[in-house]
Design a protein around this motif. Structure first.
Motif, PDB file in Angstrom:
ATOM      1  N   HIS A  14      21.494  23.689  30.246  1.00 40.83           N
ATOM      2  CA  HIS A  14      21.945  24.555  31.360  1.00 40.83           C
ATOM      3  C   HIS A  14      22.931  25.707  30.510  1.00 40.83           C
ATOM      4  CE1 HIS A  14      22.824  25.726  35.247  1.00 40.83           C
ATOM      5  NE2 HIS A  14      24.152  25.522  35.020  1.00 40.83           N
ATOM      6  N   GLU A  43      28.676  17.929  46.584  1.00 44.63           N
ATOM      7  CA  GLU A  43      28.308  18.442  47.956  1.00 44.63           C
ATOM      8  C   GLU A  43      26.962  18.927  47.907  1.00 44.63           C
ATOM      9  OE1 GLU A  43      30.768  20.970  50.112  1.00 44.63           O
ATOM     10  OE2 GLU A  43      32.516  19.778  49.350  1.00 44.63           O
ATOM     11  N   ARG A  56      27.915  15.534  32.092  1.00 49.56           N
ATOM     12  CA  ARG A  56      27.808  15.567  33.505  1.00 49.56           C
ATOM     13  C   ARG A  56      27.886  14.225  34.219  1.00 49.56           C
ATOM     14  NH1 ARG A  56      22.696  18.910  35.046  1.00 49.56           N
ATOM     15  NH2 ARG A  56      22.931  18.247  36.827  1.00 49.56           N
ATOM     16  N   GLY A  88      16.515  23.457  37.623  1.00 53.05           N
ATOM     17  CA  GLY A  88      17.689  24.008  38.237  1.00 53.05           C
ATOM     18  C   GLY A  88      18.003  23.821  39.757  1.00 53.05           C
ATOM     19  N   SER A  89      17.134  22.853  40.112  1.00 50.54           N
ATOM     20  CA  SER A  89      17.261  22.356  41.713  1.00 50.54           C
ATOM     21  C   SER A  89      18.322  21.372  41.951  1.00 50.54           C
ATOM     22  CB  SER A  89      15.753  22.045  42.339  1.00 50.54           C
ATOM     23  OG  SER A  89      15.494  20.937  41.574  1.00 50.54           O
ATOM     24  N   GLY A  90      18.914  20.771  40.834  1.00 50.47           N
ATOM     25  CA  GLY A  90      19.718  19.690  40.978  1.00 50.47           C
ATOM     26  C   GLY A  90      19.060  18.197  41.116  1.00 50.47           C
ATOM     27  N   LYS A  91      18.104  18.174  40.252  1.00 54.19           N
ATOM     28  CA  LYS A  91      17.527  16.861  40.251  1.00 54.19           C
ATOM     29  C   LYS A  91      18.289  15.951  40.002  1.00 54.19           C
ATOM     30  CE  LYS A  91      13.790  18.309  37.788  1.00 54.19           C
ATOM     31  NZ  LYS A  91      14.141  19.730  38.068  1.00 54.19           N
ATOM     32  N   THR A  92      19.111  16.178  38.771  1.00 55.70           N
ATOM     33  CA  THR A  92      20.001  15.235  38.115  1.00 55.70           C
ATOM     34  C   THR A  92      21.293  14.964  39.056  1.00 55.70           C
ATOM     35  OG1 THR A  92      19.745  16.565  35.966  1.00 55.70           O
ATOM     36  CG2 THR A  92      21.229  15.030  35.867  1.00 55.70           C
ATOM     37  N   GLU A  93      21.725  15.733  39.836  1.00 51.58           N
ATOM     38  CA  GLU A  93      22.760  15.476  40.765  1.00 51.58           C
ATOM     39  C   GLU A  93      22.118  14.665  41.690  1.00 51.58           C
ATOM     40  OE1 GLU A  93      25.986  16.275  40.771  1.00 51.58           O
ATOM     41  OE2 GLU A  93      25.640  17.724  38.780  1.00 51.58           O
ATOM     42  N   GLN A 109      18.658  18.918  49.101  1.00 51.63           N
ATOM     43  CA  GLN A 109      19.301  17.662  48.133  1.00 51.63           C
ATOM     44  C   GLN A 109      19.896  16.290  49.090  1.00 51.63           C
ATOM     45  OE1 GLN A 109      22.494  19.909  46.304  1.00 51.63           O
ATOM     46  NE2 GLN A 109      21.358  20.472  44.405  1.00 51.63           N
ATOM     47  N   HIS A 146      19.553  25.367  43.145  1.00 47.16           N
ATOM     48  CA  HIS A 146      20.767  25.303  43.381  1.00 47.16           C
ATOM     49  C   HIS A 146      21.613  26.368  43.477  1.00 47.16           C
ATOM     50  CE1 HIS A 146      24.786  23.606  44.308  1.00 47.16           C
ATOM     51  NE2 HIS A 146      25.245  24.061  43.434  1.00 47.16           N
TER      52      HIS A 146
HETATM   53  P1  ADP Z   1      17.620  20.304  37.497  1.00 45.13           P
HETATM   54  O1  ADP Z   1      17.726  18.783  36.728  1.00 45.13           O
HETATM   55  O2  ADP Z   1      16.604  20.174  38.721  1.00 45.13           O
HETATM   56  O3  ADP Z   1      17.070  20.999  36.396  1.00 45.13           O
HETATM   57  P2  ADP Z   1      20.370  20.317  37.365  1.00 45.13           P
HETATM   58  O4  ADP Z   1      20.686  18.938  38.089  1.00 45.13           O
HETATM   59  O5  ADP Z   1      20.618  20.557  36.114  1.00 45.13           O
HETATM   60  O6  ADP Z   1      18.682  20.843  38.065  1.00 45.13           O
HETATM   61  O7  ADP Z   1      21.292  21.317  38.355  1.00 45.13           O
HETATM   62  C1  ADP Z   1      21.403  22.570  37.780  1.00 45.13           C
HETATM   63  C2  ADP Z   1      22.923  22.953  37.848  1.00 45.13           C
HETATM   64  O8  ADP Z   1      23.489  23.238  39.120  1.00 45.13           O
HETATM   65  C3  ADP Z   1      23.876  22.050  37.402  1.00 45.13           C
HETATM   66  O9  ADP Z   1      24.905  22.760  36.794  1.00 45.13           O
HETATM   67  C4  ADP Z   1      24.291  21.211  38.341  1.00 45.13           C
HETATM   68  O10 ADP Z   1      25.688  20.766  38.059  1.00 45.13           O
HETATM   69  C5  ADP Z   1      24.211  22.377  39.465  1.00 45.13           C
HETATM   70  N1  ADP Z   1      24.220  21.653  40.825  1.00 45.13           N
HETATM   71  C6  ADP Z   1      23.020  21.336  41.197  1.00 45.13           C
HETATM   72  N2  ADP Z   1      23.384  20.657  42.391  1.00 45.13           N
HETATM   73  C7  ADP Z   1      24.562  20.896  42.721  1.00 45.13           C
HETATM   74  C8  ADP Z   1      25.428  20.419  43.678  1.00 45.13           C
HETATM   75  N3  ADP Z   1      25.053  19.808  45.072  1.00 45.13           N
HETATM   76  N4  ADP Z   1      26.734  20.622  43.812  1.00 45.13           N
HETATM   77  C9  ADP Z   1      27.176  21.259  42.685  1.00 45.13           C
HETATM   78  N5  ADP Z   1      26.565  21.856  41.589  1.00 45.13           N
HETATM   79  C10 ADP Z   1      25.134  21.346  41.590  1.00 45.13           C
END
Ligand code: ADP
Ligand code: ZN
Length: 743
Positions: free
Chosen positions: A564, A210, A278, A241-246, A215, A395
């Protein structure tokens, strides 16, 4: 033996083929410039470009790829033409990958065969796996004696005109299975793939995230690009920590939904356990993993799966760039700013840049993700060549950590120690709250220099102009450039004084020793590449940190990447100035990136994080920008500086590195090359000068640095220059286009 009776027309064809056989140009995976020609054996349709075949070269057989025939390739006399030996049971190498190989070769001034070697990195995988499921008559026939039992087997297959399982075939022919195996070995029979061992496929709607508003906007943008197809480059610019991977997982899901494949390049893939975890959570299955630490069997199996189109998602280190994916719908380069995408031996190429080239050749979108994008990428965004989509916030509830400096001029550590009182106090507070702390120092080992207190002798590598680094855990002195290793002696090798050797300066082992003495109750671990022997050891340590079985972590850059740790709230940077010394082109940029990444490990969940940086120069622009949390101001200042000096990304650099077995020969050759240097008002040639690392692995090194404006590629000029060089055979010349190392 002739298996098929020759028909009269076939006999005529054969006669004409004998006088004028069809020929193909084949690229071999050897550091050679030219293509080799081979004859197509009688009865074989001329193989199309990309076909992977086995060809004779001298006394051996090599795999090679049928290449597009360049104009003007001189034909060799038919009498000297050897026939290609066999075609491997793998799909041909697709045109975009072949073009990439030619492109990388031309750009890096490497022989195409040296680049092909990266594309055929697992020759064993070209063969069928041992557990073959079915066999058929081979088109080329085989070698070796034809026994009665063997004839029966071939007759059964002629009759059946189909492939059969070896056991069924042996039974039908009334022979033992070893006869069938023998026929496969001698080439009369060819195995047919494939075992159905392809694992679970990633499911794109297994567990969709979500998304927050930002995002969602980024995911939509990327998803649209993937659905539209075609070449486009996008920077995914998001704070740590902004959720780039997601978000890029959503783009991968879009590619899978469109029936396409995705390729993800990560730095240090062997270590990215958290990433894999993940991925599995998001897609319900593992991607195919590719890196240099795989076992030979795993490499073979993976390469085949990829070649046969059975790997929807491939994640790998830079070498994954040359994998034979045929149906790419998306390429992702995570942590695009990482210098480890640059290969520093063999073919000197930057996998990020060449991934963009591959995306263009494949006509597919590519995504570059980073919290600290490289200046090259930022300049491409500013010039409108790349798109950009941003994630400006962390995030959930997590906030970005507070960053403060500890001015070591005012708060120096106690004598002989490396941790200042304010940093010690902060660690005490953090541990008291039951939270975790991390100390960062980007230097492996115990001490970077060992000297004799009595005579001043310093331990140097016998093969390199570098000091030996003490690794106390192993009781040895190591060279970080060539791997030379020797025990730490009791007495000085120069003056013979006992117990007079002193370590100078800290490495992570020494900081860990100090921390262990200060915090005897804390559970402490060191994270450094030389101390973690395997991916499993790394995995174990990361799990322990996640599960809070570790309180205090001391580590190198390896620790900075992507992890993380929700309970980690304090990051102490032991020497923020370390990377700024030396002052190569990217010293400031790299220091900013690594310190920003390390800082980004703090406070990634509900507990706020803080970062303390020990420094002697808090006013330095890099440190000041980190303290102010003002990345864009730093980028702007650095950009202006590069522009003013015509440095990348506003100009182009190429380095020439000359190495010779003696200092005299190195100097003479460098001077000779200098006399032949091109004179072009647009081109600046710096040097020749002895390299900072003037000896490496026993070779003496000199360098040139060539600078051209952005509009002018240096390759044509280098090619013409080096063609005139004519240096002695013992002198090696490396060309490094877009250099990252200036040593
Ligand atoms: P980045 O790659 O930008 O450093 P991450 O993708 O690792 O950030 O996200 C940081 C944390 O926040 C992770 O644990 C990830 O699972 C969680 N997270 C980010 N976006 C969401 C989302 N939309 N829903 C649930 N968890 C999220
Ligand atoms: Zn060495």
């Amino acid at each position: 033996m002739t298996r098929r009776p020759a028909r009269p027309e076939a006999a005529r064809e054969t006669a004409s083929l004998l006088s004028e056989p069809a020929r193909v140009a084949v690229l071999l995976p050897l550091p050679l410039g030219e293509l080799y020609e081979y004859a197509v054996p009688e009865g074989m349709a001329p193989p199309a470009p990309g076909t992977i075949c086995s060809v004779p070269l001298g006394k051996r057989f090599l795999p090679g790829v049928v290449w597009d025939r360049p104009e003007g390739l001189a034909e060799i006399a038919a009498s000297r033409l050897k026939p290609l030996a066999a075609i491997y049971p793998v799909p041909p190498m697709a045109a975009p990958l072949r073009k990439l190989i030619d492109w990388v070769a031309a750009y890096t001034l490497s022989p195409p065969g040296a680049v092909l070697r990266m594309g055929l990195s697992v020759p064993d995988a070209l063969e069928e796996p041992a557990s073959l499921s079915r066999v058929r008559l081979s088109r080329l026939g085989g070698e070796g004696a034809m026994t009665a039992a063997r004839k029966k087997v071939l007759a059964v297959l002629e009759e059946e005109a189909d492939a059969m399982a070896p056991a069924d075939l042996a039974r039908a022919a009334g022979v033992s299975p070893s006869v069938v195996a023998g026929l496969v070995k001698t080439g009369w029979l060819e195995p047919l793939t494939l075992s159905a061992d392809t694992g679970d496929a990633p499911d794109y709607h297994w567990r969709e995230a979500e998304f927050s508003g930002d995002q969602q906007a980024a995911a939509d943008h990327l998803g649209d690009q993937v659905r539209a197809g075609g070449f486009a480059v996008t920077l995914l610019d998001g704070v740590t920590g902004s959720g780039k991977t997601e978000v890029y997982f959503a783009a991968i899901a879009a590619a899978l939904a469109a029936g396409k494949q995705a390729l993800v390049l990560l730095p240090e893939i062997a270590l990215s356990t958290q990433w894999l975890h993940r991925f599995r959570k998001r897609f319900g299955a593992e991607p195919l993993v590719w890196h240099s630490h795989l076992t030979p069997a795993a490499r073979r199996k993976s390469w085949r799966r990829i070649a046969l189109g059975q790997a929807p998602v491939v994640v790998g280190a830079r070498s994954a760039l040359f994998l034979p994916l045929q149906n790419l719908g998306l390429i992702v380069v995570d942590e695009e700013h990482e210098a480890s995408f640059k290969q520093e031996d063999g073919v000197l190429y930057n996998a990020r840049d060449m991934a963009v080239v591959r995306a263009r050749l494949e006509q597919t979108p590519i995504l570059l993700a980073s919290a600290t994008p490289s200046l090259e990428t930022v300049a491409n965004v500013e010039a409108g060549r790349f798109h950009c989509t941003a994630l400006p916030e962390r995030h959930g509830v997590a906030a970005l950590p507070e960053i403060a400096a500890i001015d070591l001029r005012r708060s120096p550590p106690p004598r002989g120690a490396f941790l200042s009182i304010p940093l010690r106090d902060a660690i005490t507070e953090t541990l008291a709250k039951g939270e975790q702390a991390m100390l960062f120092l980007n230097r492996r080992g115990y001490a970077p220099l060992t000297l004799c207190r009595t005579c001043g002798f310093r331990f140097e590598c016998p093969h390199c102009s570098a000091w030996l680094v003490e690794h106390r855990g192993r009781g040895r002195l190591l060279c970080h450039h060539c791997g030379h290793s020797q025990p730490v002696p009791h007495a000085c090798p120069s003056c013979g004084t006992e117990d007079a050797l002193v370590p100078c300066g800290p490495g992570v082992e020494r900081v860990a020793e100090e921390a262990a003495a200060l915090f005897p109750d804390a559970r402490l671990a060191i994270m450094a590449s030389d101390l973690l022997s395997s991916a499993d050891a790394m995995k174990k340590l990361i799990t322990e940190v996640q599960d809070r079985q570790i309180d205090l972590l001391v580590g190198t850059q390896m620790m900075a990447k992507g992890h993380h740790f929700p309970h980690l709230t304090l990051v102490g940077i032991v020497d923020a100035d370390l990377g700024l010394a030396g002052g190569d082109l990217r010293a400031g940029e790299r220091t900013f990136q690594v310190l920003h990444q390390v800082a980004g490990r703090a406070g990634r969940a509900e507990h706020p994080g803080r970062v303390l940086m020990q420094t002697l120069q808090p006013e330095h622009p890099v440190i000041a920008a980190l303290l102010a949390g003002d990345r864009d101001r730093f980028l702007a200042a650095e950009m202006a500086d590069r522009r003013a000096h015509g440095m990348p990304p506003f100009g182009r650099l190429a380095a020439l590195i000359l190495s010779a077995p003696s200092p005299e020969l190195a100097e003479q050759s460098a001077r000779r090359l200098a006399r032949l240097a091109p004179t072009d008002p647009d081109v600046t040639i710096l040097g020749p000068a002895p390299a900072p690392l003037s000896m490496l692995r026993g070779m003496y090194r000199w360098r040139f640095l060539i600078k051209t404006p952005r509009e002018k590629l240096p390759q044509p000029l280098l090619r013409a220059w080096l063609a005139r060089a004519d240096l002695p055979k013992t002198v090696k010349l490396a060309v490094d286009i877009d250099p990252y190392s200036f040593l």
